[in-house]
Design an enzyme around this catalytic site. Structure first.
Site, PDB file in Angstrom:
ATOM      1  CG  HIS A  83      -1.778  -1.204   1.309  1.00  0.00           C
ATOM      2  ND1 HIS A  83      -3.057  -1.221   0.800  1.00  0.00           N
ATOM      3  CD2 HIS A  83      -1.541  -2.455   1.774  1.00  0.00           C
ATOM      4  CE1 HIS A  83      -3.574  -2.431   0.968  1.00  0.00           C
ATOM      5  NE2 HIS A  83      -2.672  -3.206   1.553  1.00  0.00           N
TER       6      HIS A  83
ATOM      7  CG  HIS B 102      -8.572  -9.047   2.196  1.00  0.00           C
ATOM      8  ND1 HIS B 102      -7.645  -8.218   2.786  1.00  0.00           N
ATOM      9  CD2 HIS B 102      -9.235  -9.656   3.215  1.00  0.00           C
ATOM     10  CE1 HIS B 102      -7.746  -8.322   4.118  1.00  0.00           C
ATOM     11  NE2 HIS B 102      -8.709  -9.184   4.397  1.00  0.00           N
TER      12      HIS B 102
HETATM   13  C1  NCD Z   1      -4.513  -2.725   4.598  1.00  0.00           C
HETATM   14  C2  NCD Z   1      -4.657  -1.208   4.504  1.00  0.00           C
HETATM   15  O1  NCD Z   1      -4.474  -0.518   5.510  1.00  0.00           O
HETATM   16  O2  NCD Z   1      -4.948  -0.707   3.409  1.00  0.00           O
HETATM   17  N1  NCD Z   1      -4.500  -3.078   5.987  1.00  0.00           N
HETATM   18  C3  NCD Z   1      -3.983  -4.209   6.522  1.00  0.00           C
HETATM   19  O3  NCD Z   1      -4.148  -4.425   7.715  1.00  0.00           O
HETATM   20  N2  NCD Z   1      -3.321  -5.079   5.808  1.00  0.00           N
HETATM   21  C4  NCD Z   1      -5.592  -3.406   3.841  1.00  0.00           C
HETATM   22  C5  NCD Z   1      -5.359  -4.869   3.629  1.00  0.00           C
HETATM   23  O4  NCD Z   1      -4.458  -5.281   2.898  1.00  0.00           O
HETATM   24  O5  NCD Z   1      -6.095  -5.678   4.221  1.00  0.00           O
HETATM   25 ZN    ZN Z   2      -2.857  -5.202   1.851  1.00  0.00          ZN
END
Ligand code: NCD
Ligand code: ZN
Length: 346
Positions: free
Chosen positions: A15, A136
């Site tokens: 991300h 996911h």
């Molecule tokens: C991710 C996010 O913050 O965008 N968060 C996480 O806990 N991994 C989203 C995701 O990949 O599930």
């Molecule tokens: Zn993620």
């Protein structure tokens, strides 16, 4: 082993965010990784080819040009996504996958798909074009315990999708359980999984013993030790279906340290160091390169990176925070603690 040289890695699930957070977080990924599969869960999400193009430009503007970093773009699947848009995406050289979020499963997933078994025309188009579906893998049914949501997703969603679309290429993202490892192992070609560094290094005690530690809270949530062991065995086995995907997911300090804190751990600042530590724990540093730098490109049909990275056993301390814009802070996983490895690009 105190030193090793491996091919430059890629991050097959990260991300990078937007705005000030993009500027703060993306350079870390660009310095370490040749490429990264960039998650589309912005607000609003990246749902069209044109939006992915615009986002790609913002990422390139946020990273040092000399890194040569290549963002690999993804589209966020919604119930309004059209077959025509997926066909355009498949033809596009910058788009490498489509992401399926069950609606409500995680951060910014509310525009995701309520029933993944009700989007057959979209899955058929992905199967036809060969564009991978990244999932996911958690059910959102409130009746299902959060620690069981991944295993349930496999039974209820993945197995039926595999039966209906055996040609569909699937990556089960950030797997966290022995059930997911077992599922992936039974699949034929065309199914892979990413594993994060934090799920290789930590079980749920890290998050809950001695106080609640919000920076260890991510989704899918950390599981019990048995699952961590299964992930470590899979990641270090050399099996080409398992590859690096940090799921580095930065949030501001305020968003994490809150009465309803966001899910996500920021690990991109030291991704390779953290993976090296996990592999070293089980004496499998010799298997690191396959996982970080070979299996992913092979799955995605991309060339291996040619540059190399040197990893040295050399303790370094982790900053307490990184700045985000003028007023916010980003707390890395392991803030104020020590990393045992140091990675330097050659
Ligand atoms: C991710 C996010 O913050 O965008 N968060 C996480 O806990 N991994 C989203 C995701 O990949 O599930
Ligand atoms: Zn993620």
């Amino acid at each position: 082993m105190n030193e090793l040289i491996i091919r430059q890695p890629d991050d097959w699930h990260v991300h990078l965010r937007d705005g000030d957070m993009l500027a703060a977080a993306a350079p870390f990924t660009a310095r370490q990784c040749g490429r990264a599969i960039v998650m589309p869960n912005l607000v609003p999400p990246v749902v069209t080819v044109d939006e992915a193009h615009a986002y790609r430009q913002r990422i390139l503007a946020a990273v040092p040009a000399e890194t040569g970093f290549e963002p690999l773009m993804t589209l966020y699947l919604t119930e309004q996504t059209t077959v025509a848009e997926l066909a355009r995406a498949a033809e596009n050289p910058y788009i490498h996958a489509v992401k399926l979020y069950p609606a409500g499963a995680t951060t910014n997933s509310d525009r995701g798909v309520r029933d993944p078994l009700a989007i057959d025309p979209l899955l058929a188009e992905l199967a036809r074009t060969g564009l991978p579906l990244l999932v996911h893998g958690e059910v959102v049914d409130p009746q299902v315990d959060i620690f069981d949501r991944e295993a349930r997703f496999i039974e209820q969603v993945l197995v039926p999708i595999r039966q209906r679309f055996p040609e569909l290429r699937i990556v089960m993202e950030h797997i966290t359980t022995e059930d997911a490892v077992a599922f992936i192992r039974t699949q034929e070609d065309g199914v892979g999984a990413t594993i994060t560094a934090h799920h290789l290094l930590y079980n749920r005690n890290a998050m809950l013993v001695g106080g609640i530690r919000p920076h260890y809270y991510c989704l899918p949530v950390l599981k019990r030790e048995r699952h961590r062991q299964a992930l470590l065995t899979a990641a270090t086995s050399g099996d080409p279906r398992f590859f690096m995907g940090t799921d580095s997911a930065p949030h501001t300090q305020g968003a994490k340290e809150s009465s309803c804190g966001c899910a996500g751990a920021f690990t991109a600042y030291a991704a390779l160091e953290l993976y090296a530590e996990a592999f070293d724990q089980v004496g499998k540093l010799n298997m690191l390169e396959a996982f970080t730098s070979v299996n992913g490109p092979n799955f995605y049909g991309l060339p291996l990176n040619e540059s190399r990275v040197r990893l040295t056993r050399h303790p370094q301390s982790v900053p307490d925070y990184f700045e985000v814009g003028a007023a916010e802070r980003l707390i890395p996983l392991r803030a104020g603690e020590t990393l045992s490895w140091q990675a330097v690009r050659l």
